[in-house]
Design an enzyme around this catalytic site. Structure first.
Site, PDB file in Angstrom:
ATOM      1  N   GLY A 273      33.700  15.343  18.753  1.00 47.91           N
ATOM      2  CA  GLY A 273      33.958  14.749  20.228  1.00 47.91           C
ATOM      3  C   GLY A 273      32.940  13.492  20.762  1.00 47.91           C
ATOM      4  O   GLY A 273      33.564  13.357  22.132  1.00 47.91           O
ATOM      5  N   GLU A 315      32.131  15.914  12.998  1.00 49.96           N
ATOM      6  CA  GLU A 315      33.522  16.255  12.959  1.00 49.96           C
ATOM      7  C   GLU A 315      34.279  14.957  13.677  1.00 49.96           C
ATOM      8  O   GLU A 315      35.130  15.348  14.268  1.00 49.96           O
ATOM      9  CB  GLU A 315      34.079  17.277  12.968  1.00 49.96           C
ATOM     10  N   PRO A 316      33.856  13.461  13.748  1.00 51.91           N
ATOM     11  CA  PRO A 316      34.615  12.558  14.170  1.00 51.91           C
ATOM     12  C   PRO A 316      35.648  12.604  14.279  1.00 51.91           C
ATOM     13  O   PRO A 316      36.546  11.803  13.391  1.00 51.91           O
ATOM     14  CB  PRO A 316      33.856  11.298  14.518  1.00 51.91           C
ATOM     15  N   GLY A 317      36.715  12.514  15.194  1.00 49.71           N
ATOM     16  CA  GLY A 317      38.440  12.062  14.901  1.00 49.71           C
ATOM     17  C   GLY A 317      38.372  11.131  15.701  1.00 49.71           C
ATOM     18  O   GLY A 317      38.694  10.250  15.554  1.00 49.71           O
ATOM     19  N   ARG A 318      38.594  11.762  17.405  1.00 52.64           N
ATOM     20  CA  ARG A 318      38.943  10.509  18.540  1.00 52.64           C
ATOM     21  C   ARG A 318      38.188   8.870  17.897  1.00 52.64           C
ATOM     22  O   ARG A 318      39.064   7.504  18.426  1.00 52.64           O
ATOM     23  CB  ARG A 318      38.774  10.766  19.630  1.00 52.64           C
ATOM     24  N   ARG A 355      48.629  13.298  26.802  1.00 48.11           N
ATOM     25  CA  ARG A 355      47.535  13.857  27.118  1.00 48.11           C
ATOM     26  C   ARG A 355      47.513  13.058  28.839  1.00 48.11           C
ATOM     27  O   ARG A 355      47.127  14.229  29.794  1.00 48.11           O
ATOM     28  CB  ARG A 355      46.170  12.561  27.075  1.00 48.11           C
ATOM     29  N   CYS A 386      62.332  14.759  31.468  1.00 48.62           N
ATOM     30  CA  CYS A 386      63.157  15.126  32.552  1.00 48.62           C
ATOM     31  C   CYS A 386      62.031  15.942  33.733  1.00 48.62           C
ATOM     32  O   CYS A 386      62.040  16.597  33.478  1.00 48.62           O
ATOM     33  CB  CYS A 386      64.339  16.036  32.277  1.00 48.62           C
ATOM     34  N   GLU A 387      60.747  15.003  33.676  1.00 45.45           N
ATOM     35  CA  GLU A 387      59.668  15.773  34.260  1.00 45.45           C
ATOM     36  C   GLU A 387      58.767  14.484  35.567  1.00 45.45           C
ATOM     37  O   GLU A 387      58.678  13.685  35.046  1.00 45.45           O
ATOM     38  CB  GLU A 387      58.402  16.834  33.671  1.00 45.45           C
ATOM     39  N   TYR A 416      44.773  11.607  19.549  1.00 44.78           N
ATOM     40  CA  TYR A 416      46.183  12.759  19.882  1.00 44.78           C
ATOM     41  C   TYR A 416      47.098  12.708  20.910  1.00 44.78           C
ATOM     42  O   TYR A 416      47.724  13.099  21.753  1.00 44.78           O
ATOM     43  CB  TYR A 416      44.347  13.780  20.977  1.00 44.78           C
TER      44      TYR A 416
HETATM   45  N1  LLP Z   1      35.099  19.371  15.109  1.00 46.09           N
HETATM   46  C1  LLP Z   1      35.955  20.788  15.840  1.00 46.09           C
HETATM   47  C2  LLP Z   1      36.129  22.078  15.049  1.00 46.09           C
HETATM   48  C3  LLP Z   1      37.312  19.855  17.127  1.00 46.09           C
HETATM   49  O1  LLP Z   1      38.034  21.566  17.406  1.00 46.09           O
HETATM   50  C4  LLP Z   1      38.115  18.825  16.738  1.00 46.09           C
HETATM   51  C5  LLP Z   1      38.691  18.801  17.999  1.00 46.09           C
HETATM   52  C6  LLP Z   1      37.027  17.576  16.452  1.00 46.09           C
HETATM   53  C7  LLP Z   1      35.736  18.143  15.301  1.00 46.09           C
HETATM   54  C8  LLP Z   1      37.486  16.828  16.849  1.00 46.09           C
HETATM   55  O2  LLP Z   1      37.261  16.113  18.357  1.00 46.09           O
HETATM   56  P1  LLP Z   1      36.801  14.501  18.997  1.00 46.09           P
HETATM   57  O3  LLP Z   1      35.862  13.949  17.146  1.00 46.09           O
HETATM   58  O4  LLP Z   1      38.520  13.833  17.831  1.00 46.09           O
HETATM   59  O5  LLP Z   1      36.456  14.354  20.430  1.00 46.09           O
HETATM   60  N2  LLP Z   1      43.756  17.224  22.461  1.00 46.09           N
HETATM   61  C9  LLP Z   1      42.330  16.803  23.187  1.00 46.09           C
HETATM   62  C10 LLP Z   1      41.516  17.015  22.376  1.00 46.09           C
HETATM   63  C11 LLP Z   1      40.783  18.050  21.372  1.00 46.09           C
HETATM   64  C12 LLP Z   1      40.153  17.838  20.798  1.00 46.09           C
HETATM   65  C13 LLP Z   1      40.300  19.366  19.520  1.00 46.09           C
HETATM   66  N3  LLP Z   1      38.946  19.386  18.477  1.00 46.09           N
HETATM   67  C14 LLP Z   1      42.447  15.513  24.268  1.00 46.09           C
HETATM   68  O6  LLP Z   1      43.450  14.896  23.732  1.00 46.09           O
HETATM   69  O7  LLP Z   1      41.432  14.628  24.553  1.00 46.09           O
END
Ligand code: LLP
Length: 459
Positions: A273, A315-318, A355, A386-387, A416
């Site tokens: 997050g 768990e950083p993704g973004r 997004r 087409c939107e 994402y």
């Molecule tokens: N761990 C869990 C259990 C999650 O569900 C998520 C993201 C993460 C870690 C990684 O979160 P991050 O660090 O990337 O924020 N599609 C949306 C974001 C959805 C996130 C879903 N879960 C967007 O584009 O903003």
């Protein structure tokens, strides 16, 4: 600045020379662009030492360019900030085999949430014991696959998977599991991604006793080893306060578990997050700020309850993938309306970046391969789908003489976008290239109509 409404509504491209800004400014662009991004000669934009206009020429558009050094640097920054924690990259932000390699080489674990992500990572050679499997709806096949591959941890999200998983594990080595709980904390950039609040599909509520009940059902099952609690509050969080509130609730539950079952769970996973900048003025969650605040609070709360401090997992993704990606589009049309509006349509849109349409997300955008610094005007940069809602950037300040064929680049495109890209209008998902030390290589080729047709097996 000239407003486009002052310009003639028809007859694009506009007459007149393009205005250069004087001597080229080649200083790094700074966040939200990758740290390596800086202008080159003739308006070229370099990422990792590679010109984006050149890359677009070579690989076509839309093109997603990933800066490998930026990803590695970000992975390292999280590990350095939390040397005793386990950092799992959240594959859902973006995954391909190269990404799995980079993350593995930097010593991170991987959070996966489907058999697809798990298979890709395992086939890429990602160490299974560093993989953690999530999901509010794991299929029996997914659980079997996870067990067969010996993934390090599985996050239990529903009561029904407890006996199912125990049955798979019983004759074997026990499966380490975490329990996903709802701390009742709402955080994140949009209601659709606020997963820590009560009243939605993930995990077990702490309030009301659901989580305590799930713990009671796991503890004592021979095949399951409950090692900790897990929560994920939401996404694009720029403040530490929600994490601190979650620490308070989770440590409270750890103390309850100790009191009821005589066990101190050794791990606490706070999910991902961590927010990044999409626009220059945006806030972001710095790894060191996060680490100091969370570790201090965790130590305090554990001391108050007489608990040993559990090992932290995040768990950083973004925060790892997002700032490393740049999307490059080519302009297909520029339209000026009699009521003074302007639309610049690119060759991608909501099929490669849903997004803005899903969450109202905002982005910076910048011309590539042409001098910058001349007069600009607001224009809606729209996609080709087409939107009417297929708008990438509302009111972008772009050169007044923008014309079809020009290239535009969007930063903070690494998370994402590709992972949520779709086959809408059979446009096909874009190609993905990686840059490193002045070289570019294609990671994923563009999806073509032949790929769509290849899936058809009847008519
Ligand atoms: N761990 C869990 C259990 C999650 O569900 C998520 C993201 C993460 C870690 C990684 O979160 P991050 O660090 O990337 O924020 N599609 C949306 C974001 C959805 C996130 C879903 N879960 C967007 O584009 O903003």
């Amino acid at each position: 600045m000239t407003t486009l409404s002052a310009l003639p509504p028809t007859g694009r491209p506009l007459a007149g020379p393009r205005t250069a800004a004087g001597p080229a400014d080649t200083r790094p662009l700074g966040s939200p662009w990758p740290a390596s991004a800086h202008p080159g000669p003739d308006g070229e934009l370099l990422i990792g030492g590679v010109g984006l206009a050149e890359a677009a020429e070579r690989f076509g558009t839309p093109l997603y360019v990933l800066d490998e050094a930026e990803i590695r640097h970000r992975a390292r920054a999280w590990r350095r900030a939390l040397p005793h924690a386990q950092v799992h990259y959240a594959a859902k932000a973006f995954l391909c085999s190269a990404m799995a390699d980079w993350v593995a080489e930097e010593g991170l674990g991987l959070d996966v949430c489907s058999a697809g992500e798990l298979r890709l990572a395992a086939d890429a050679g990602f160490p299974p014991d560093r993989i953690l499997l999530h999901g509010n709806a794991k299929s029996p096949e997914e659980l079997r696959l996870a067990r067969r591959l010996r993934v390090g941890r599985i996050v239990v999200d529903s009561l029904s998977e407890i006996p199912r998983l125990a049955a798979l594990a019983v004759a074997d080595t026990p499966q380490r599991v975490l329990l996903r709980v709802l701390p009742g904390v709402a955080a994140g950039h949009h209601s659709a991604v606020r997963t820590g609040a009560d009243g939605q599909k993930f995990g077990f509520r702490i309030a009301g006793g659901d989580a305590a009940e799930a713990v009671a059902r796991i503890v004592g099952r021979p095949g399951l080893d409950l090692v900790g609690l897990h929560c994920h509050l939401g996404s694009q969080i720029t403040d530490t306060a929600p994490y601190l509130a979650a620490v308070d609730r989770l440590v409270g539950l750890l103390a309850e578990i100790r009191d009821r079952h005589g066990r101190e769970l050794p791990e606490l996973d706070l999910g991902g997050g961590h927010g990044i900048r999409y626009l220059p003025g945006d806030g972001e969650l710095d790894p060191d700020r996060f680490a100091t605040a969370v570790e201090t609070r965790l130590a305090e709360r554990c001391a108050a309850h007489g608990l040993a401090v559990p090992r932290l997992l995040i768990e950083p993704g973004r925060a790892i993938a997002g700032p490393a990606g740049v999307a490059v589009y080519r302009l297909l049309s520029v339209k000026h309306t009699a009521d003074g509006r302007a639309f610049a349509a690119v060759d991608g849109g909501m099929s490669d970046n849903p997004r803005p349409a899903l969450y109202g997300s905002t982005y910076q955008i910048r011309p590539v391969g042409r001098p910058v610094g001349g007069p600009t005007a607001p224009v809606d940069v729209v996609g080709r789908h087409c939107e009417a809602g297929d708008v990438l950037v509302h009111g972008a300040e772009l050169p007044v003489d923008l014309r079809p064929g020009d290239l535009l680049a969007v930063p903070a495109a690494g998370a994402y976008q590709l992972s949520m890209a779709s086959g809408y209008n059979l446009v096909g998902r874009p190609a993905v290239a990686a840059v490193r030390d002045g070289r570019i290589r294609l990671l994923i080729r563009r999806e073509t109509v032949d790929d769509f047709r290849a899936r058809e097996v009847g008519r």
